[in-house]
Design an enzyme around this catalytic site. Structure first.
Site: not given
Ligand code: ALA
Length: 436
Positions: A149, A227, A230, A253, A394
């Site tokens: 991202h 990261d 998600q 999220k 993104c």
């Protein structure tokens, strides 16, 4: 202890704790068990029932989170870490309890390793700015994947501009699987930081980050940031087992509020890093000559934080734990397989991102003699009540890698159903009928 048990003073009235969820006894999990908890899911758009398939952008909020925010602002609001009065101390307790819930949720060793931020993006920026700028130099390399991202690219590019370090990329194949041999080849004594996405927001690829961290340990001393924006709403997380040095995710999220994020960091690393921002809460003492800094986690949290957001994130974590992420993951896997099969049957539809290990995300394009732009797909789907994201997500370098300007992306959460996938496929048929 539940957050609601903390207020021991008769001066503040608190709502009773929510009853334990009976869902914990229901097996296997089905979306219908939780859909009533999400008020927005029973609304309509353009006269059609909302089919919300943009969960990679943000998830919807359940009553428990909404009621927690309402209760906070109607009964508990005060600034934290600053007041001797009851309301302030109670708000502080609630906020710090939320930090402990997050610690347990991700199995961090200590709640001082949990830093509240605004978002995954801010968490990455914190590390890039604080660790990156103070530790990296001209001959150093930062390694990221080709599917990051922008939030896990641009902060490192800024560090490279400031320090002279070089950004290196782990490539991927046409399915969206990382080339792990290339990764190993790229690891060298010059590698001084590694930042990897665990679950790609544009392709759905699940990267083998635990194994990648293990290999990194053998070949370099570079810290690894994951990261997990998600990941956290779909799978359990154990940062100690993963052995990540840093782990970043967002509340929104994970069925929690927007404007609250988390940075996990190993205590020794966080302790050794200079502050990211200066201001309230992060200081121990200030004179015009010299400032000394607070202990963790406050050293990394300047200014009045998103108090309600932190407490609301705690409520969201209570909620997913009452259901069980493993049960949700098994259901979502079945739903993703169903959606993949149904979408693959659509003429001229090509799924972008077909990695061996995938979750939650279905990016696609409509090709053929008359390719249809993803924005047109999204607009027609919206008319049918179906919400998907269209564009580059993104991830412009991912679009460049696949030589496409954009995709339409359906991304699922545990509250989605096969009927909603059918509604998506029916709406795509209308797109093709109008524009194909
Ligand atoms: N990163 C979010 C997405 O993928 C906003 O849509």
């Amino acid at each position: 202890m539940s957050t609601l048990e903390i207020g021991k003073t008769p001066a503040v009235e608190h709502a009773p704790p929510a009853p334990a969820s009976p869902r914990t006894t229901l097996k296997p999990f089905h979306a219908r068990d939780i859909r009533p908890d999400f008020p927005i899911l029973s609304t309509t758009v353009h006269g059609k029932p909302l089919v919300y398939l943009d969960n990679a952008a943000t998830t919807q909020k359940q009553r428990q989170v909404i009621e927690t925010l309402d209760r906070y602002y109607t009964q508990q609001n005060a600034n934290i870490h600053r007041g001797v009065y009851t309301l302030s101390q109670h708000a502080t307790d609630l906020y710090e309890q939320a930090r402990k819930k997050i610690q347990r949720f991700i199995n961090a060793r200590d709640s001082r390793e949990i830093i509240f931020t605004r978002s995954t993006t801010e968490s990455v920026n914190l590390v890039a700015s604080s660790y990156g700028r103070s530790r990296l130099g001209t001959h150093d390399e930062i390694l990221i994947t080709a599917m990051e991202h922008h939030s896990n690219i641009v902060p490192w590019q800024i560090v490279c501009e400031q320090t002279g370090a070089t950004l290196r990329l782990i490539p991927m194949d046409d399915r969206g699987d990382l080339l792990l041999d290339e990764y190993e080849r790229l690891l060298s004594p010059r590698t001084k930081f590694i930042s990897l996405v665990q679950l790609s927001n544009s392709l759905g690829t699940i990267n083998p980050v635990q194994e990648m961290i293990r290999v990194a340990r053998q070949k370099t001393g570079a810290p690894v940031l994951i990261d997990g924006a998600q990941w956290v709403a779909h799978f359990p997380l154990d940062v100690q087992k993963l052995d990540a040095d840093f782990y970043a995710f967002s509340g929104h999220k994970l069925f929690g509020p927007t404007g609250i994020g988390v940075l996990y960091g190993k205590q020794s690393l966080l302790d050794s890093m200079p502050p990211y921002q200066g201001g309230g809460d992060m200081i121990s003492s200030v004179t015009f000559e010299k400032t000394t800094y607070n202990d963790l986690p406050y050293k990394s949290e300047a200014g009045t934080p998103n108090i309600a957001g932190g407490i609301g994130l705690g409520a969201a974590i209570d909620y997913v734990q009452s259901i069980g992420l493993e049960r949700m993951a098994a259901y979502e896997h079945e739903l993703l397989e169903y959606a993949t099969t149904r979408l693959s049957e659509v003429r001229n539809l090509r799924i972008v991102g077909t990695a061996r290990e995938k979750a939650s995300v279905l990016s696609f394009v409509l090709e053929g003699a008359h390719p249809i732009h993803p924005h047109d797909i999204g607009t027609i789907l919206d008319g049918e009540g179906v919400a998907v994201r269209t564009g580059h997500h993104c991830c412009q370098p991912v679009m460049d890698r696949f030589k496409i300007p954009a995709t339409a992306r359906a991304s699922i959460a545990a509250y989605n159903t096969k009927e909603e996938i059918d509604a998506l496929v029916d709406a795509i048929a209308k797109v093709i009928e109008f524009l194909g």
